[in-house]
Design a protein around this motif. Structure first.
Motif, PDB file in Angstrom:
ATOM      1  N   PRO A 115      21.198  77.336 -39.450  1.00 22.97           N
ATOM      2  CA  PRO A 115      21.612  76.054 -40.042  1.00 22.97           C
ATOM      3  C   PRO A 115      20.541  74.965 -39.997  1.00 22.97           C
ATOM      4  CG  PRO A 115      23.388  76.956 -38.727  1.00 22.97           C
ATOM      5  CD  PRO A 115      22.188  77.818 -38.462  1.00 22.97           C
ATOM      6  N   LEU A 116      19.702  74.974 -38.959  1.00 21.75           N
ATOM      7  CA  LEU A 116      18.646  73.970 -38.884  1.00 21.75           C
ATOM      8  C   LEU A 116      17.633  74.177 -40.007  1.00 21.75           C
ATOM      9  CD1 LEU A 116      17.330  71.578 -37.515  1.00 21.75           C
ATOM     10  CD2 LEU A 116      16.190  73.163 -35.941  1.00 21.75           C
ATOM     11  N   GLU A 117      17.252  75.412 -40.242  1.00 32.15           N
ATOM     12  CA  GLU A 117      16.335  75.703 -41.346  1.00 32.15           C
ATOM     13  C   GLU A 117      16.979  75.355 -42.684  1.00 32.15           C
ATOM     14  OE1 GLU A 117      14.550  79.534 -41.437  1.00 32.15           O
ATOM     15  OE2 GLU A 117      13.729  79.388 -39.406  1.00 32.15           O
ATOM     16  N   GLU A 118      18.272  75.607 -42.806  1.00 32.17           N
ATOM     17  CA  GLU A 118      18.989  75.242 -44.033  1.00 32.17           C
ATOM     18  C   GLU A 118      18.918  73.742 -44.269  1.00 32.17           C
ATOM     19  OE1 GLU A 118      22.522  78.561 -44.664  1.00 32.17           O
ATOM     20  OE2 GLU A 118      22.940  76.734 -43.534  1.00 32.17           O
ATOM     21  N   SER A 119      19.138  72.984 -43.210  1.00 30.75           N
ATOM     22  CA  SER A 119      19.110  71.529 -43.309  1.00 30.75           C
ATOM     23  C   SER A 119      17.741  71.035 -43.752  1.00 30.75           C
ATOM     24  CB  SER A 119      19.477  70.915 -41.952  1.00 30.75           C
ATOM     25  OG  SER A 119      19.437  69.516 -42.005  1.00 30.75           O
ATOM     26  N   VAL A 120      16.695  71.606 -43.169  1.00 32.53           N
ATOM     27  CA  VAL A 120      15.326  71.229 -43.528  1.00 32.53           C
ATOM     28  C   VAL A 120      15.040  71.578 -44.987  1.00 32.53           C
ATOM     29  CG1 VAL A 120      12.885  71.734 -43.124  1.00 32.53           C
ATOM     30  CG2 VAL A 120      14.429  71.410 -41.178  1.00 32.53           C
ATOM     31  N   LEU A 121      15.473  72.762 -45.413  1.00 29.33           N
ATOM     32  CA  LEU A 121      15.220  73.202 -46.788  1.00 29.33           C
ATOM     33  C   LEU A 121      16.028  72.398 -47.809  1.00 29.33           C
ATOM     34  CD1 LEU A 121      14.997  77.084 -46.342  1.00 29.33           C
ATOM     35  CD2 LEU A 121      13.134  75.488 -46.838  1.00 29.33           C
ATOM     36  N   ILE A 122      17.229  71.980 -47.432  1.00 30.63           N
ATOM     37  CA  ILE A 122      18.027  71.131 -48.325  1.00 30.63           C
ATOM     38  C   ILE A 122      17.280  69.833 -48.601  1.00 30.63           C
ATOM     39  CG2 ILE A 122      20.104  69.691 -48.467  1.00 30.63           C
ATOM     40  CD1 ILE A 122      21.600  71.936 -46.999  1.00 30.63           C
ATOM     41  N   TRP A 123      16.774  69.207 -47.532  1.00 28.97           N
ATOM     42  CA  TRP A 123      16.008  67.974 -47.698  1.00 28.97           C
ATOM     43  C   TRP A 123      14.728  68.227 -48.491  1.00 28.97           C
ATOM     44  CZ3 TRP A 123      16.741  63.104 -47.872  1.00 28.97           C
ATOM     45  CH2 TRP A 123      17.693  62.463 -47.070  1.00 28.97           C
TER      46      TRP A 123
END
Length: 222
Positions: free
Chosen positions: A82-90
């Protein structure tokens, strides 16, 4: 043509005209007089169908949001947590918005003459999709409930809450991380809106991504 169909057709004409002006001349060149001249309707007609010019510009700007919505799935597919997802969303959001900083500023930081927080985002989008049903997204990620939010604070907050649930950050870090990320994004997007230089916009985009990513270091859990 029914009364409703005629109403939607006229709204579509106004929005399509506004989109054309934005593409050809820039969002700052949109005016009631110019729209009226192109469409053949007077300004009074525009106010019959839209609250004001800013609201028309907001609806028109949503046409440019489609690429960001549809491309997100593929962009975050490689995320391992989820942390990588959050970074990639931004990261993906910045790459889309810094290409058209004035348009995204209009969508998320609109100068409406009423309190935008009192506008139900769903109502704005509902109106837009009634006019453009072909633009309704056909696929979503698990972030379906946040992708279409026009309130960036609430939108990002939901992503951060997901990180709390997965124990990547602690609950007390949501507000400071959210505040910092939005301040960084808004500030650098405003800088990008001041220039037409692609290299400068790309530089500001990379800077925004880097600074926003660093905000997660607020948490001792990382």
């Amino acid at each position: 043509m029914t009364r409703l169909e005629r109403k939607l057709a006229i709204k579509k004409l106004f929005i399509d005209t506004t989109v054309t002006i934005i593409k050809e001349e820039g969002i700052e060149k949109v005016s009631i007089r110019k729209i009226a001249k192109i469409t053949g309707y007077n300004s009074a007609t525009l106010y019959t169908y839209f609250k004001n010019l800013d609201y028309l510009i907001l609806l028109s700007s949503l046409k440019f949001l489609k690429e960001c919505i549809e491309g997100l799935n593929d962009y975050i597919i490689e995320a391992k947590n989820p942390l990588e997802e959050s970074v990639l969303i931004w990261e993906f959001f910045c790459k889309c918005s810094f290409k058209r900083p004035k348009i995204y500023s209009s969508i998320f930081f609109s100068n409406l003459d009423y309190n935008q927080k009192n506008i139900e985002n769903s109502c704005v989008l509902e109106e837009f999709y009634k006019i453009y049903p072909e633009d309704i997204p056909t696929s979503f990620t698990k972030f379906e409930n946040i992708i279409l939010k026009l309130d960036l604070y609430e939108r990002n907050k939901e992503v951060l809450i997901n990180l709390v649930d997965e124990r990547f950050i602690t609950l007390d870090k949501i507000e400071p991380i959210n505040d910092l990320q939005l301040l960084i994004y808004k500030g650098l997007l405003e800088e990008a809106a001041k220039t037409r230089n692609v290299k400068t916009r790309n530089f500001l985009c990379d800077k925004a991504i880097r600074y926003i990513k660093n905000c997660y270091n607020f948490s001792p859990c990382i």
